[in-house]
Design an enzyme around this catalytic site. Structure first.
Site, PDB file in Angstrom:
ATOM      1  N   TYR A 100      28.860  40.870 -53.366  1.00 53.22           N
ATOM      2  CA  TYR A 100      29.283  41.802 -54.421  1.00 53.22           C
ATOM      3  C   TYR A 100      30.759  42.166 -54.315  1.00 53.22           C
ATOM      4  CZ  TYR A 100      24.491  42.577 -55.897  1.00 53.22           C
ATOM      5  OH  TYR A 100      23.226  42.412 -56.383  1.00 53.22           O
TER       6      TYR A 100
ATOM      7  N   LYS B  12      19.769  36.518 -42.637  1.00 51.36           N
ATOM      8  CA  LYS B  12      19.501  35.070 -42.614  1.00 51.36           C
ATOM      9  C   LYS B  12      20.496  34.511 -41.583  1.00 51.36           C
ATOM     10  CE  LYS B  12      17.382  31.503 -44.465  1.00 51.36           C
ATOM     11  NZ  LYS B  12      15.955  31.245 -44.283  1.00 51.36           N
TER      12      LYS B  12
ATOM     13  N   ASP C 152      13.529  35.595 -45.785  1.00 53.11           N
ATOM     14  CA  ASP C 152      12.454  34.823 -46.428  1.00 53.11           C
ATOM     15  C   ASP C 152      11.088  35.215 -45.853  1.00 53.11           C
ATOM     16  OD1 ASP C 152      13.514  33.761 -44.111  1.00 53.11           O
ATOM     17  OD2 ASP C 152      13.287  31.672 -44.691  1.00 53.11           O
TER      18      ASP C 152
ATOM     19  N   ASP D  92      19.384  44.042 -52.792  1.00 49.36           N
ATOM     20  CA  ASP D  92      19.169  44.071 -54.239  1.00 49.36           C
ATOM     21  C   ASP D  92      17.848  43.399 -54.582  1.00 49.36           C
ATOM     22  OD1 ASP D  92      19.868  44.335 -56.991  1.00 49.36           O
ATOM     23  OD2 ASP D  92      20.409  42.210 -57.001  1.00 49.36           O
TER      24      ASP D  92
ATOM     25  N   ASP E 206      13.872  45.194 -55.595  1.00 49.12           N
ATOM     26  CA  ASP E 206      13.094  44.957 -56.822  1.00 49.12           C
ATOM     27  C   ASP E 206      11.683  44.515 -56.454  1.00 49.12           C
ATOM     28  OD1 ASP E 206      15.205  45.613 -58.518  1.00 49.12           O
ATOM     29  OD2 ASP E 206      14.760  43.960 -59.889  1.00 49.12           O
TER      30      ASP E 206
END
Ligand code: ATP
Length: 330
Positions: free
Chosen positions: A123, A170, A203, A227, A231
């Site tokens: 971002y 990750k 993941d 982000d 959700d």
């Protein structure tokens, strides 16, 4: 009397803001709202979707309630949300995620908190067109921002009687950037021996969250994973209409729902004000109005338990009918 900035947004923003302001007013708490418009509606007159007056108002009042604001796509404007978070250094995005009464979901005892770093990662807006067929987006991770967000997550855990803070990354693939995030987490974690530590790859987290979200408590993540995962966790408790959020910095805090401006249902008196109302309840706790926060939460939960809901969560009530039911339960 509290002075609080209100950004009533666009799309469904004004409808859900009206609902929440009315509920707070009827609860008996006096707030002097400094209403500030922003977004596509002000561009023509002011040349920007985020005029300086909005920032000045939040800096002065230190606290804001914000309904969703649309950033026009493809017109060269940076996202209002991203700009606001950067300008006020609202480095922590806090998204508590807990089942609500009478909203049926796959799992009944979800109670976790997503703490998302809010200022850097992909971002940061550093992109470059290498040639016609190649574009680069740079992922920026710094020690300072990573340590700061991990400290926020551990402090939150201590203050809210949470047992564990799990770092999400990750780092097996992005060894340097996510590696630095993880290194920062490990350093900060040493100062909190009373809180359990855990590390997970993003993941694997996603798979486990949809299998059994009760395995998780506080999650701390770099911006982009935060982000996406928040959700996902919103989906676990009934969707965007009920998912609350807050952006918190050293000096100011902006409370806002996870959802966007939902232009598809704008002006139809259909929007669910719950996500903004829950964000407002968190805001009241933040300004130490715990009794009013509790009173409003009780009224909301009672209303939901009685089966009154808006359409997005399986009910039939309009925004204003649902609002009136909550007010009658105050
Ligand atoms: P953004 O990119 O600004 O986050 P978006 O288009 O991804 O926006 P939303 O505006 O949040 O997403 O809308 C996604 C879907 O969820 C839409 O169908 C919208 O109607 C629905 N939705 C979002 N918020 C609410 C709400 N408060 N009440 C009812 N439905 C909602």
């Amino acid at each position: 009397m509290h002075n609080i900035t209100l950004i009533n947004g666009d799309g469904i923003g004004p409808e859900i803001s009206d609902s929440v302001v009315k509920i707070i007013e009827k609860s008996g708490l006096e707030i002097d709202w400094d209403v500030q418009t922003a977004g596509s509606d002000v561009i023509e007159q002011e040349g920007t979707p985020l005029p300086q007056r909005v920032l000045d108002s939040i800096i002065k009042n230190k606290v804001a309630l914000k309904a969703p604001v649309t950033t026009p796509i493809g017109k060269g404007f940076r996202s209002v949300n991203v700009q606001l978070r950067k300008a006020l250094d609202l480095y922590a995005n806090l998204r508590p995620c807990k089942n609500l009464p009478a909203i049926e979901t796959r799992f009944n005892n979800v109670d976790l908190v997503v703490v998302r770093e809010n200022t850097e990662d992909l971002y940061a807006g550093v992109e470059e067109q290498i040639d016609e067929n190649t574009a680069h987006s740079i992922k920026i991770i710094t020690r300072q921002a990573s340590e700061r967000i991990c400290k926020f997550a551990f402090d939150y855990a201590v203050k809210n009687n949470r047992k564990e803070v799990c770092a999400v990354s990750k780092a097996n693939i992005m060894k340097l950037s996510d590696g630095l995030f993880l290194e920062s987490y490990r350093k900060i974690a040493q100062n909190y021996p009373q809180i359990k530590q855990r590390e997970i790859l993003v993941d694997n987290l996603c798979m486990q969250l949809v299998q059994d979200p009760t395995r998780f408590d506080v999650l701390v993540l770099p911006n982009l994973y935060g982000d996406i995962v928040s959700d996902l966790t919103a989906g676990l408790i009934g969707g965007l209409g009920v998912a609350q959020g807050a952006n918190i910095g050293k000096d100011c805090a902006v409370f806002e729902p996870v959802h966007g401006s939902a232009p598809d249902i704008k002006g139809q008196n259909k929007a669910n004000p719950t996500a903004l109302l829950l964000s407002a309840i968190e805001m009241l706790k933040y300004i130490n109005e715990n009794n009013y926060a509790q009173k409003i939460e009780n009224a909301l939960f009672k209303t939901l338990s009685e089966g009154y809901k808006t359409a997005d969560i399986g009910g039939t009530l309009s925004t204003t009918e649902f609002t009136d039911k909550i007010i009658s339960n105050l």
